[in-house]
Design an enzyme around this catalytic site. Structure first.
Site, PDB file in Angstrom:
ATOM      1  N   ASP A   1     -14.555   2.155  -1.657  1.00  0.00           N
ATOM      2  CA  ASP A   1     -13.958   1.477  -0.516  1.00  0.00           C
ATOM      3  C   ASP A   1     -14.901   0.486   0.144  1.00  0.00           C
ATOM      4  O   ASP A   1     -15.395   0.763   1.237  1.00  0.00           O
ATOM      5  CB  ASP A   1     -13.508   2.538   0.508  1.00  0.00           C
ATOM      6  CG  ASP A   1     -12.708   1.938   1.635  1.00  0.00           C
ATOM      7  OD1 ASP A   1     -12.315   0.777   1.513  1.00  0.00           O
ATOM      8  OD2 ASP A   1     -12.475   2.637   2.633  1.00  0.00           O
TER       9      ASP A   1
ATOM     10  N   GLU B   1      -3.340   7.063   2.293  1.00  0.00           N
ATOM     11  CA  GLU B   1      -3.665   7.226   3.708  1.00  0.00           C
ATOM     12  C   GLU B   1      -2.418   7.314   4.583  1.00  0.00           C
ATOM     13  O   GLU B   1      -2.296   6.633   5.605  1.00  0.00           O
ATOM     14  CB  GLU B   1      -4.579   6.080   4.176  1.00  0.00           C
ATOM     15  CG  GLU B   1      -5.882   6.050   3.412  1.00  0.00           C
ATOM     16  CD  GLU B   1      -6.873   4.989   3.896  1.00  0.00           C
ATOM     17  OE1 GLU B   1      -6.443   3.981   4.451  1.00  0.00           O
ATOM     18  OE2 GLU B   1      -8.075   5.200   3.687  1.00  0.00           O
TER      19      GLU B   1
ATOM     20  N   GLU C   1     -16.287  -4.446   7.581  1.00  0.00           N
ATOM     21  CA  GLU C   1     -16.021  -3.066   8.007  1.00  0.00           C
ATOM     22  C   GLU C   1     -17.241  -2.180   7.813  1.00  0.00           C
ATOM     23  O   GLU C   1     -17.567  -1.360   8.669  1.00  0.00           O
ATOM     24  CB  GLU C   1     -14.832  -2.503   7.205  1.00  0.00           C
ATOM     25  CG  GLU C   1     -14.602  -1.025   7.452  1.00  0.00           C
ATOM     26  CD  GLU C   1     -13.413  -0.449   6.681  1.00  0.00           C
ATOM     27  OE1 GLU C   1     -12.739  -1.206   5.959  1.00  0.00           O
ATOM     28  OE2 GLU C   1     -13.176   0.767   6.800  1.00  0.00           O
TER      29      GLU C   1
ATOM     30  N   LYS D   1       0.896  -1.162   0.000  1.00  0.00           N
ATOM     31  CA  LYS D   1       0.000   0.000   0.000  1.00  0.00           C
ATOM     32  C   LYS D   1       0.927   1.203   0.000  1.00  0.00           C
ATOM     33  O   LYS D   1       1.604   1.468   0.997  1.00  0.00           O
ATOM     34  CB  LYS D   1      -0.870  -0.024   1.250  1.00  0.00           C
ATOM     35  CG  LYS D   1      -1.704   1.239   1.478  1.00  0.00           C
ATOM     36  CD  LYS D   1      -2.627   1.062   2.688  1.00  0.00           C
ATOM     37  CE  LYS D   1      -3.430   2.311   2.991  1.00  0.00           C
ATOM     38  NZ  LYS D   1      -4.357   2.128   4.136  1.00  0.00           N
TER      39      LYS D   1
ATOM     40  N   GLU E   1      -9.506  -7.417  -4.985  1.00  0.00           N
ATOM     41  CA  GLU E   1      -9.450  -7.482  -3.518  1.00  0.00           C
ATOM     42  C   GLU E   1     -10.873  -7.358  -2.998  1.00  0.00           C
ATOM     43  O   GLU E   1     -11.538  -6.348  -3.202  1.00  0.00           O
ATOM     44  CB  GLU E   1      -8.575  -6.334  -2.984  1.00  0.00           C
ATOM     45  CG  GLU E   1      -8.498  -6.269  -1.463  1.00  0.00           C
ATOM     46  CD  GLU E   1      -7.593  -5.128  -0.949  1.00  0.00           C
ATOM     47  OE1 GLU E   1      -6.478  -4.929  -1.478  1.00  0.00           O
ATOM     48  OE2 GLU E   1      -8.020  -4.424  -0.020  1.00  0.00           O
TER      49      GLU E   1
HETATM   50  O1  GCW Z   1     -11.285   1.606   3.971  1.00  0.00           O
HETATM   51  C1  GCW Z   1     -10.078   1.825   4.425  1.00  0.00           C
HETATM   52  C2  GCW Z   1     -10.090   1.319   5.827  1.00  0.00           C
HETATM   53  C3  GCW Z   1      -8.705   1.336   6.369  1.00  0.00           C
HETATM   54  C4  GCW Z   1      -7.836   0.465   5.472  1.00  0.00           C
HETATM   55  C5  GCW Z   1      -7.886   1.044   4.056  1.00  0.00           C
HETATM   56  C6  GCW Z   1      -7.110   0.216   3.044  1.00  0.00           C
HETATM   57  C7  GCW Z   1      -5.936  -0.873   6.013  1.00  0.00           C
HETATM   58  O2  GCW Z   1     -10.958   2.114   6.572  1.00  0.00           O
HETATM   59  O3  GCW Z   1      -8.743   0.840   7.678  1.00  0.00           O
HETATM   60  O4  GCW Z   1      -6.521   0.386   5.924  1.00  0.00           O
HETATM   61  O5  GCW Z   1      -9.205   1.066   3.626  1.00  0.00           O
HETATM   62  O6  GCW Z   1      -7.727  -0.605   2.399  1.00  0.00           O
HETATM   63  O7  GCW Z   1      -5.920   0.403   2.915  1.00  0.00           O
END
Ligand code: GCW
Length: 675
Positions: free
Chosen positions: A342, A269, A370, A265, A364
């Site tokens: 997401d 973020e 979540e 990744k 993925e």
């Molecule tokens: O949706 C977001 C999640 C994060 C996650 C991110 C990702 C691992 O809220 O917690 O981080 O996606 O997929 O990288």
């Protein structure tokens, strides 16, 4: 493999088999249960070596098979399915033969036979995808990002000296459904994972998993050379950085000869990546790919990125990656979330699929819930994944990954029925042509109820409950293409009003729902962000037009007037209200179905699920009432007939705050105390 390693593997196998003999942790529903009193007869046919994996197959059959003699044979015959496939056939004398070109194929065939003892004709199976991988978002401190089934299974402090019996159970459970890879740490990766101290621990896990055909992969932090060895840069074109990764790869393979590769990744973020050094995703991925290539490892490079350009969030992955088509090394696979945003309860497929014709792509999925009620809500996810395969040709993908829902809870997945999602992921990775109904039926009749004692009507109702449950969650959370109207941070309850000063706009619900007095939804047509242009024709035109856009995606692609009539003849507002109500009604029905099934279900599982369904039912009404009160301010319209009146005022719902982190599921008690 060196003789020393083989010796170690054999010793590990023996320790593992002994550890599980007590059966204390044998609660993965699809693993065989002990019903054999005398040892079944198992024969190895000529030249079939008794490797550790073959020995596991033999022991599983001796312990759990109560039919006639089983013959296991490995042969190079081209008539057998490739890629660890197998055949199962009944011989003239009624014995059963499992044949494969590999030891792992025999093990897969063994689990298939134990699951389907009454098979008819000759079974011929081979996996559709070469890589069938679980992604763990497990942190080194034992927490799991978005994990709702307890702590991480990996006990880092005890490794490598003490090996929990659950490591082997995990491997068995995965092998039994054909999963052959696991990324054991969070994509928000700690650089420490690549330190010698941790690699030795990872190798201990790999030694167990190997026997079950499961390769270990690691998520890596792109800045690892800077953090671990104080290099001044992690620039992928810098010779010292390149050397660092080559040496690291050599070190990893010296400990784990069949290591699978890296998941990355990058530039997302807050994670470091090649763009921090003025380089592209391709520069970063290729540098790692070259370090892994001599060892036949792969790089899974995630497309979940935030573009520096201020574009519609749904367009960013495509904008960033599509122009890089053709620039990636052959051992790089771009790992793309199923939808463009997401893991929302429902998303259209990500338009990046199919848009990079000369680059390998993989999907993925998110098995952990979540955005689907954590471990409190029943949401059987096979319908969501098979919907994805209706748009994305399975054959266009090189591999498949699922963000797992497993933790150290005694039942592995928190919600007992969420084991079915782990199972469904494995089955679809093996064969994406299976239907959600087939998988639900299979899991329910083999794991939840005893089919010989359960009335057909009860079984059918349970299957209906499973196969409609994802749609029910969509209905009471985000119908008609609404998305991302969750509470900030933990993503559990409704917060369409949410505003967090200083937060990224595209992390906030108002960015997505755009409610105003004119209507509701995000205009992604050519008159809006034009995200539809990323889809191929004829879908592009279909999505672009409000009157042809599938209604389940309407508010994803359009800002729709409140009084616009939909296909039912009802206005948008009426349809929205009735969808929320429909979701709530569905969960009440599930409570009834569950009650009727009570005599046929294990009492502990029954009581646990009953309580979770009660929570789900209350949560569904919470979603309905909060969302309809909030959107009602903009529509200015009354609730239509058939929709229950909210229990409280909007102000009341806006004050509900759940004090939970990103790695826990709120308990019923906590939910009761705040609302
Ligand atoms: O949706 C977001 C999640 C994060 C996650 C991110 C990702 C691992 O809220 O917690 O981080 O996606 O997929 O990288």
């Amino acid at each position: 493999m060196s003789p020393h390693r083989i010796f170690l593997s054999v010793i590990t196998a023996l320790i593992c088999l002994q550890a599980s003999a007590g059966g204390r942790f044998e609660s993965v529903s699809w693993l065989p249960v002990d019903k054999v009193r005398k040892r079944a007869k198992v024969v190895l046919l000529d030249k079939t070596p008794s490797t550790p994996t073959v020995n596991i197959a033999v022991k599983e059959l001796q312990k759990y098979w109560d039919g006639p003699e089983v013959r296991l044979g490995i042969s190079a015959s081209e008539s057998l399915p490739a890629d660890d496939g197998y055949t199962i056939a009944r011989d003239a004398d009624n014995g059963v033969s499992i044949s494969s070109r590999s030891a792992l194929g025999l093990l897969y065939g063994t689990y298939d036979l134990l699951r389907n003892p009454d098979f008819e004709g000759t079974v011929r199976e081979k996996p559709f995808y070469k890589h069938r991988i679980l992604n763990h978002w497990d942190n080194l401190d034992g927490t799991i990002e978005r994990g709702y089934a307890g702590k991480s299974l990996w006990r880092w402090k005890e490794l490598p000296d003490r090996l929990s019996p659950r490591y082997q159970e995990y491997a068995r459970a995965n092998a039994a459904i054909g999963i052959n890879g696991t990324v054991i740490n969070n994509v928000n990766a700690s650089p420490k994972t690549l330190s010698r101290e941790y690699l030795v621990k990872v190798a201990a896990l790999a030694d167990i998993f190997r026997l079950y055909g499961i390769r270990v992969y690691l998520s890596v932090n792109f800045a690892s050379p800077m953090v671990l060895d104080s290099l001044p840069t992690a620039d992928p074109l810098d010779p010292a950085v390149i050397k660092w990764w080559e040496r690291k790869a050599d070190e990893i393979y010296s400990l784990i000869p069949d290591f699978g590769g890296f998941l990355v990744k990058a530039n997302s973020e807050g994670q470091p990546g090649p763009m921090d050094f003025g380089r592209s995703h391709a520069d970063g991925a290729n540098m790692l790919a070259k370090a892994l290539k001599p060892h036949e490892g792969i790089v899974m490079w995630r497309a979940f990125v935030y573009s520096p350009i201020d574009a519609d969030r749904a367009k960013q992955a495509y904008m960033e990656f599509q122009p890089l088509d053709g620039k990636f090394d052959p051992n790089v696979i771009i790992q793309i979330k199923n939808g463009p945003i997401d893991f929302q309860p429902r998303e259209p497929y990500s338009p990046l699929f199919g848009a990079m014709p000369v680059t390998d792509e993989m999907a993925e999925f998110q098995i952990t819930q979540e955005y689907l009620g954590h471990s409190n809500h029943l949401a059987f996810l096979a319908p969501m994944w098979t919907e994805f395969f209706r748009y994305v040709n399975p054959a266009s993908l090189k591999a498949i990954a699922g963000v797992t829902n497993i933790g150290d809870d005694a039942n592995w997945t928190g919600h007992p029925l969420a084991q079915a999602n782990w199972y469904a992921f494995g089955r679809l990775a093996w064969n994406p042509a299976l239907t959600a109904r087939e998988i639900a039926g299979d899991w329910i009749t083999k794991n939840l109820v005893d089919i010989s004692k359960t009335p057909v009507g009860v079984v059918e109702s349970l299957i209906d409950m499973f196969t409609t449950s994802h749609e029910a969650v969509v209905d009471y959370m985000m119908p008609l293409g609404l998305h991302h109207i969750f509470a900030y941070g933990h993503h559990y309850g409704p917060e369409p009003w949410c505003d967090v000063p200083g937060a990224r706009a595209d992390w906030l619900p108002k960015y997505y729902h755009r409610a105003d007095s004119a209507g509701l939804g995000f205009d992604r047509s050519p008159s809006g962000s034009n995200a539809v242009e990323q889809y191929p024709e004829p879908l592009r035109s279909q999505l672009a037009d409000m009157s042809t856009c599938p209604e389940e995606f309407l508010l994803w692609f359009h800002h729709v007037p409140w009084d616009r009539r939909l296909s039912s003849g009802r206005t948008l507002w009426e349809e929205l209200c009735l969808s929320y109500q429909k979701g709530c009604d569905a969960v009440e029905d599930y409570e009834k179905v569950w009650k009727e099934a009570r005599p046929y279900i294990d009492p502990e599982v029954y009581a646990d699920v009953r309580e979770r369904l009660a929570t789900q039912s209350r949560d569904a009404k919470w979603w309905r009432d909060a969302c309809l009160l909030y959107f009602g301010q903009y529509s200015g319209m009354p609730l239509p007939k058939g929709v229950d009146k909210p229990a409280h005022s909007l102000d009341y719902y806006e004050k509900v705050k759940l004090p939970i982190s990103n790695y826990e599921c709120p308990s019923p008690k906590l939910l009761d105390s705040v609302r």
